[in-house]
Write an enzyme that holds these catalytic residues in place. Structure first.
Site: not given
Ligand code: GLC
Length: 668
Positions: A339, A535
């Site tokens: 991530d 988030e």
């Molecule tokens: C974010 C998320 C993830 C996402 C990634 C790219 O922090 O946790 O679900 O795909 O970053 O945006």
């Protein structure tokens, strides 16, 4: 399309029962859990792996493909291999950088658009994709390896101006319709390919256990069997057979246990026994693997932190789960992507260097800005022996394998995009169908629904005319908060849908309802809403209340302005989670949970109003995907006001009556 009833008799309980039979050995094994949480340990003990049911993966190895993979990787230098493992954000890299540094992947994080133009057209997206692809195929490598572009198309192609937004996953979970979910996956894949993008970071397979989490709406349900069923359908929708011009690579995320953190804290610690990790949080991955998912995104959370400080050992450095379980026991042969800068959370790591994460099983690293330093530091990590070359070769082989399988070597995605219709990013009818099926009727004691068309209607509430509030987070931007209705280009608010349905001359709109003589009207529709979040910004941190009106007093005020005057009040609530809402429900004759419906709120009007002939057009079919809290503090599973699976309809009513409002706040 007939609703394919959700049919699984298989349930999380059955899995747990199977594991329970091995409970003593699992309990005995728990004592060793801390030994598997750190990446330096040897492969997991066989008896501990045997507790994981083997997955029925769809694809078997292809000798010709594997020979191509080996030939390509064997001719790559170390710098080219590490470049292939690097994923940068489009705001921080140019096509020339991609060529010079052999970059394997790019992404557009929320709020990133071609040339930072939020109204960039599909053609603009495809042109940028074509430039990056051409650059990746113009290196001095012995064999050119094409770049792959990943995007968070999590409820339609949500970053793209003009794209239809589907209900977020919580609403799809309420629909109980796997076939619908597969069709949405198909539509989303087509939209992505129309912009030259061939990889989608979806579906989220969290099995959320506490609605305090700011990502609850990205979860289909707290029921693992439903998540497993949906995972397989969604991945099939997105990936097809990986050969068509409208297929994309899917991502099962976030592995593992993102929906089970203590008190729902984003990126927190998931404190559950192995048996629960398998029977609850891993079920979506079994479904995704059955559908041949090609990528998995690792999760920020930790599992049963070992008291190693505030953060404990993070999933990104958990070799037992990432390698021994996912790749070994479950046979996953695609690649694991980290991530966003997540490797820096592993003990002793920084975002440009984390041997523990690579050794644990991370194959591609999402390092949006510091990608050049990551390449430099990780090349050094290999040279100093902190990462064996065998692990690098395995990671790069996995990445090349997925690119070969998905046809990326065969054509520039911009070329296939150009061949697609301009309206490939739109699918309003499917989205409206999904909205209808997602609605859950919690109350209609006086049976005021469906409403007749020939009425004088008052509409109140801040949610009535806001595409932003009805779409939630991950909509045009990361948080979804910086949008006006004009930023969507397409879509229909509930107010405009009502005006279209019964005639604007019959509709009066007042956001607050203040000073309105309600008795002039035959009915009121109140549209209440959470404001968008994504988030950690959506977390309701314990002991804060789950009461909607405590967080949004303007919504209670709007209901106070219109209720109790002898005129029926129909309340529609836009929310990314189930909430404590007794006070709002008491002030409503009918109460509808509409979740985050996306751009097509017309689907709500389709159900609320009768057809011109006076008959109900569409009945409510949605069922709660999560329990509805009984108190302002409890969440999923503890003392539910309405149990998971609850949902009324015109054909099936149940009296709710008056609910208690004065309840104790959360005790520490
Ligand atoms: C974010 C998320 C993830 C996402 C990634 C790219 O922090 O946790 O679900 O795909 O970053 O945006």
């Amino acid at each position: 399309m007939p609703r394919s009833r959700w049919k699984h008799a298989f349930s999380g309980l059955a899995i747990a029962a199977m594991l329970w039979g091995s409970w003593p050995s699992v309990r005995a094994q728990e004592a060793h859990s801390e030994t598997f949480a750190t990446p330096q340990v040897a492969a997991a003990a066989p008896e501990r792996l045997a507790l994981w049911p083997v997955s029925a993966r769809a694809r078997q190895s292809d000798p010709l493909l594997e020979a191509r993979v080996a030939a390509i990787v064997s001719r790559m230098t170390l710098e080219q291999k590490i470049g292939q493992m690097t994923q940068a954000d489009i705001r921080s890299i140019t096509p020339e950088d991609v060529r010079r540094h052999y970059i394997g992947s790019i992404l557009n994080g929320g709020g990133a658009w071609p040339n930072m133009q939020r109204r960039a057209s599909p053609a603009d997206w495809a042109a940028l994709s074509g430039a990056f692809y051409t650059a990746s195929m113009s290196t001095d490598m012995a064999t050119q390896v094409p770049i792959i572009w990943g995007t968070d198309a999590v409820h339609g192609h949500n970053n793209v101006y003009g794209a239809t937004l589907f209900p977020h996953n919580i609403g799809l979970g309420a629909a109980r319709d796997p076939d619908l979910v597969q069709r949405i996956g198909r539509s989303t894949a087509r939209a992505a390919r129309a912009t030259g993008i061939t990889w989608v970071f979806a579906p989220t397979l969290a099995v959320v256990q506490d609605q305090r989490w700011g990502r609850s709406y990205e979860s289909f349900s707290s029921d693992p069997a439903l998540v497993r069923d949906y995972a397989a359908h969604y991945v099939r929708g997105l990936q097809g057979d990986l050969n068509a011009a409208s297929d994309v690579v899917a991502t099962a995320k976030h592995f593992l246990g993102d929906g089970g953190t203590f008190r729902g804290a984003d990126q927190g610690d998931t404190r559950v026994p192995l048996s629960d990790l398998i029977a609850t949080h891993a079920q979506g991955y079994y479904g995704a693997l059955e559908a041949n998912v090609q990528t998995v995104m690792a999760s920020y959370n930790s599992w049963n932190e070992t008291g190693a400080g505030e953060r404990g050992v993070r999933m990104h450095a958990n070799r037992y789960l990432l390698t021994d379980v996912l790749k070994g026991r479950l046979g996953f042969d695609g690649f694991v992507v980290s991530d966003w800068n997540a490797i820096e959370q592993a003990p002793g790591c920084r975002r440009t260097s984390c041997p523990d994460a690579i050794n644990a099983g991370i194959d591609m690293v999402m390092v949006p800005e510091d990608w050049l330093a990551f390449i430099r530091d990780t090349v050094e990590d290999v040279r100093r022996g902190a990462i064996p070359m065998s692990r690098i070769d395995d990671a790069v082989s996995r990445i090349v394998r997925v690119k070969l399988r998905s046809g990326l070597f065969d054509a520039n995605p911009a070329a296939t995009a150009a061949a697609m219709p301009a309206d490939a990013i739109a699918d309003a009818e499917l989205a409206r169908e999904a909205v209808r099926e997602s609605l859950v009727l919690l109350k209609d004691d006086r049976r005021v629904l469906p409403l007749r068309r020939g009425i004088r209607l008052l509409v109140v509430g801040k949610g009535a005319d806001s595409l932003s509030l009805q779409s939630g987070g991950w909509s045009r931007t990361w948080q979804g908060t910086e949008n006006t209705n004009e930023d969507f280009a397409t879509g229909e608010t509930l107010l405009t849908a009502i005006q279209r349905t019964i005639g604007p001359e019959r509709v009066t709109y007042s956001e607050t309802g203040a000073g309105i003589n309600v008795r002039r009207f035959d009915a009121v529709i109140a549209v209440l809403a959470e404001t968008p979040y994504a988030e950690m910004r959506g977390d309701i941190a314990f002991p804060a209340t789950l009461s909607h009106s405590a967080r949004y007093p303007e919504d209670l005020a709007a209901l106070d302005a219109v209720s109790g005057q002898g005129v029926p009040v129909v309340t529609v609530l836009y929310s990314g989670r189930t909430l404590f809402a007794n006070d709002l429900i008491n002030r409503s004759d009918a109460f509808v949970a509409a979740w985050l419906p996306g751009t097509e709120a017309g689907g709500i009007a389709d159900v609320l109003f009768r057809a011109p002939n006076g008959r109900a057009q569409h009945d409510f079919t949605g069922r709660l995907p999560f329990a509805w809290p009984r108190t302002p503090c409890d969440s999923v599973g503890h003392g539910a006001r309405f149990q998971i699976g609850y949902g009324l309809s015109y054909a099936r009513q149940r009296r709710v009556g008056r609910l208690p409002e004065a309840l104790a706040p959360c005790a520490q």
